[in-house]
Design a protein around this motif. Structure first.
Motif, mmCIF file in Angstrom:
data_model
loop_
_atom_site.group_PDB
_atom_site.id
_atom_site.type_symbol
_atom_site.label_atom_id
_atom_site.label_comp_id
_atom_site.label_asym_id
_atom_site.label_seq_id
_atom_site.Cartn_x
_atom_site.Cartn_y
_atom_site.Cartn_z
ATOM 1 N N SER A 1 31.197 27.234 -21.556
ATOM 2 C CA SER A 1 30.133 27.262 -20.550
ATOM 3 C C SER A 1 29.292 28.529 -20.595
ATOM 4 O O SER A 1 28.133 28.522 -20.175
ATOM 5 N N SER A 2 29.845 29.630 -21.097
ATOM 6 C CA SER A 2 29.078 30.889 -21.101
ATOM 7 C C SER A 2 29.514 31.747 -22.287
ATOM 8 O O SER A 2 30.025 32.851 -22.120
ATOM 9 N N LEU A 3 29.319 31.228 -23.470
ATOM 10 C CA LEU A 3 29.738 31.919 -24.684
ATOM 11 C C LEU A 3 29.026 33.255 -24.887
ATOM 12 O O LEU A 3 29.582 34.174 -25.484
ATOM 13 N N CYS A 4 27.793 33.364 -24.409
ATOM 14 C CA CYS A 4 27.011 34.581 -24.658
ATOM 15 C C CYS A 4 27.337 35.704 -23.671
ATOM 16 O O CYS A 4 26.872 36.835 -23.857
ATOM 17 N N THR A 5 28.120 35.384 -22.633
ATOM 18 C CA THR A 5 28.436 36.424 -21.627
ATOM 19 C C THR A 5 29.938 36.458 -21.355
ATOM 20 O O THR A 5 30.681 37.159 -22.026
ATOM 21 N N ASP A 6 30.391 35.693 -20.358
ATOM 22 C CA ASP A 6 31.786 35.776 -19.927
ATOM 23 C C ASP A 6 32.765 35.379 -21.016
ATOM 24 O O ASP A 6 33.906 35.870 -21.048
#
Length: 645
Positions: free
Chosen positions: A34-39
């Motif tokens: 769901s949020s590979l680029c952040t969390d």
């Protein structure tokens, strides 16, 4: 090793079906993050570390590339599933599978050549040029060309000359400048700097040209000429942008080789008679020039618009960055995968990497995005997506083709290719979209009535002419003759039999071998599928007996030879051998026998009706023949005659 597709639903904003994508794309899908680029960046690192990973995200491409560099792993690629499919009204799964399958293709790497710029820079203009030189002189070797001596500064960190440019050729790393007039500065003495004598026709070279003159551009299509930076001197932001760009143009750069030329196939001219000039007419940069019987392409000037490849009738010029068959492979993969995954009525949206990609991204983020049945195809050369590619799209499974025109596209070339494709397809299955509003793009595509694709599909293989013919037959489902627009590269040749003398000049010069003779009798033959409609036969015919008919004959008759004109051969009155055309020999006999001094006697006139061998024999035995030399004489005989005198 099977490549892995790294999936992310972008904070649960899109529905992703990994099982469907996995089963139709020849890729192994990761779990949906769901949020590979952040969390979940650590999870992204673990996935990427395994290697052979295609990341299903374009927005954060830079972040993932930096992560791969830190891990010392090379990514297999990127594919945008979100903007092009996920953010849409409807089920995006079949389209996602198609886009993923396209990303999995092994495509050839384009050819390139290294260009070296040592930083020699010519700046043209007035006061703004002097200011630009002050900014660039610590980075580049700068010379400023001024039109008046009043602006020459005392600053000697860069050179100044006064004069004007007559002609500019070349590109980054290889400009050649011919000056109309030129005066160099004499740096010595007190007071204002003095100028040397006026010189004309001086030629110099440089790597970079910054044109701040405010006058007309020195090269065609200046925005496409690498190393030529032009700005309005009255617009400071443009000047700053040009100066900044110039400061970066020092070093070794990779220049793509966009097109490939096969000179032997070129139908530009023969025997100094003009024929096809399609590529010359559409090249915006002037990279293509005439070189006798074929054209020449300067790869340093070529900007890769692809228009020459689209309009070349013979295939002498083909787009090579990547090759044309790469487009055919991508089209087939998209259409077949979309249908296999359950998609219906697929519609193709062709766009460029900049304008089109931004329009699609904005439509997805702030609007409804693309309809689920509209499949985008990004091509580097929009003008190179010609009638062959449009027809291949329709014949391999797409129901309609839309081409999103960008402001920098050559609309005239694309429009002509779309007109030809429409004529061959037999329906309004190709449309050009000139839109500047992303919402308008979405509304137009959603409002379009879905249509069924062709019932019979093909696998587009071969050159562009072969694919065009194969696609037209599949779409038409008939063997009719299709009338085509003027200037089409397919058609027939008509011969006025009353005017034609069967001199066969057209046969000897036909560049494609569409016009042929018959060794056994006077006959002009024609094979329609080979005809390029280049016009050489009409230009070379001395009787103006030939005319062209743009058309495509879908029957097998176009693949075989037909007789355009034939006559009775003349029979030699001595040996009976057949030679020449009887009507022509009779006409010559009527005009010369007894009327011309060389054919005043009946014996001389008879030679007109003889074959070559018999005519030579008759001349040899004739009274006063130039071939009758008498007794052979040696050098000694001639020397003896001279000594007697």
């Amino acid at each position: 090793m099977t490549k892995k597709l790294l999936l992310c639903d972008c904070l649960n904003s899109q529905a992703v079906e990994p099982d469907l994508i996995d089963s139709h794309s020849q890729l192994t899908c990761s779990k949906v993050y769901s949020s590979l680029c952040t969390d979940q960046i650590d999870a992204a690192a673990r996935e990427i570390a395994d290697g052979d990973v295609i990341v299903a995200c374009q927005q954060e491409r830079t972040r993932f590339e930096e992560l791969a560099n830190e891990l010392e792993v090379e990514l297999a690629g990127f594919v945008d599933l979100r903007d092009r499919a996920g953010w849409s009204d409807g089920d995006p799964s079949p389209k996602m599978a198609a886009l993923a399958a396209e990303a999995a293709l092994q495509l050839p790497v384009g050819k390139s050549v290294d260009v070296v710029s040592e930083g020699t820079c010519l700046i043209i203009g007035g006061a703004e040029a002097v200011k630009a030189a002050e900014d660039l002189c610590e980075t580049l070797a700068v010379t400023v060309l001024l039109n008046t001596s009043e602006l020459i500064p005392v600053d000697r960190r860069f050179d100044c000359v006064v004069g004007s440019v007559k002609h500019l050729t070349g590109a980054l790393g290889g400009f050649s400048v011919r000056f109309e007039t030129l005066q160099k500065v004499r740096p010595g003495g007190r007071g204002a700097l003095q100028l040397g004598p006026v010189q004309s026709g001086v030629v110099s070279e440089c790597d970079i040209v910054v044109d701040l003159s405010g006058a007309s551009a020195l090269v065609p299509a200046p925005e496409k000429r690498e190393g030529y930076l032009r700005a309005d001197p009255k617009h400071p932001p443009s000047v700053f942008k040009a100066v900044l760009a110039a400061s970066q143009l020092i070093g070794t750069f990779e220049k793509p080789l966009y097109v490939e030329l096969q000179e032997s196939l070129c139908a530009h001219s023969r025997a100094e008679k003009p024929a096809c000039s399609n590529c010359l007419n559409v090249c915006p940069t002037g990279a293509i020039t005439s070189a006798g019987e074929h054209v020449a392409i300067d790869p340093m000037i070529c900007a890769g618009c692809g228009a020459c490849s689209a309009v070349c009738p013979s295939g002498a010029i083909s787009y090579d960055a990547p090759p044309v068959d790469t487009i055919f492979r991508r089209l087939t993969t998209l259409a077949t995968t979309y249908k296999a995954a359950g998609g219906q009525t697929p519609r193709l949206l062709v766009h460029d990497p900049e304008y089109g990609q931004e329009m699609i991204a904005l439509a997805a983020r702030f609007g409804r995005g693309l309809p689920p049945h509209v499949i985008p195809l990004e091509v580097t050369a929009l003008s190179g997506f010609g009638h062959a590619e449009m027809l291949a799209s329709l014949a391999c499974g797409f129901a309609h083709v839309d081409v999103l025109i960008s402001p920098t596209s050559d609309q005239a070339v694309i429009a002509a290719q779309a007109e030809l494709a429409t004529a061959l397809a037999g329906s309004d299955a190709v449309a050009l979209l000139e839109l500047a509003d992303p919402d308008q793009l979405s509304d137009l595509l959603y409002a379009a009535t879905p249509v069924e694709p062709a019932s019979k599909t093909i696998l587009p293989l071969g050159n562009r002419r072969e694919v065009t013919r194969l696609a037209a037959k599949a779409l038409r489902q008939t063997e009719e003759i299709i009338d085509l627009p003027e200037g089409a590269p397919y058609g027939a040749v008509l011969v006025d039999k009353d005017a034609c003398t069967l001199c066969l000049s057209c046969v000897s010069l036909c560049p494609s071998g569409a016009l042929l003779d018959n060794e056994d009798k006077p006959q002009l033959r024609f094979q329609e599928d080979a005809c390029l409609q280049c016009g050489l036969c009409t230009n070379v015919c001395p009787e103006n007996a030939i005319s062209l008919v743009p058309q495509m004959n879908l029957s097998d008759a176009a693949l075989s030879q037909t007789v355009l004109n034939e006559e009775e051969p003349c029979e030699c009155i001595e040996c009976g051998a057949l030679f020449g055309v009887k009507s022509t020999v009779d006409r010559i006999l009527d005009q010369l026998a007894g009327k011309h001094p060389m054919f005043a006697t009946s014996d001389a006139a008879r030679m007109i009706q003889m074959c070559d061998d018999c005519r030579v024999k008759a001349q040899f035995h004739a009274t006063g023949s130039p071939f009758a030399m008498g007794e052979p004489r040696t050098t000694a005989d001639y020397l003896s005659d001279r000594s007697d005198h």
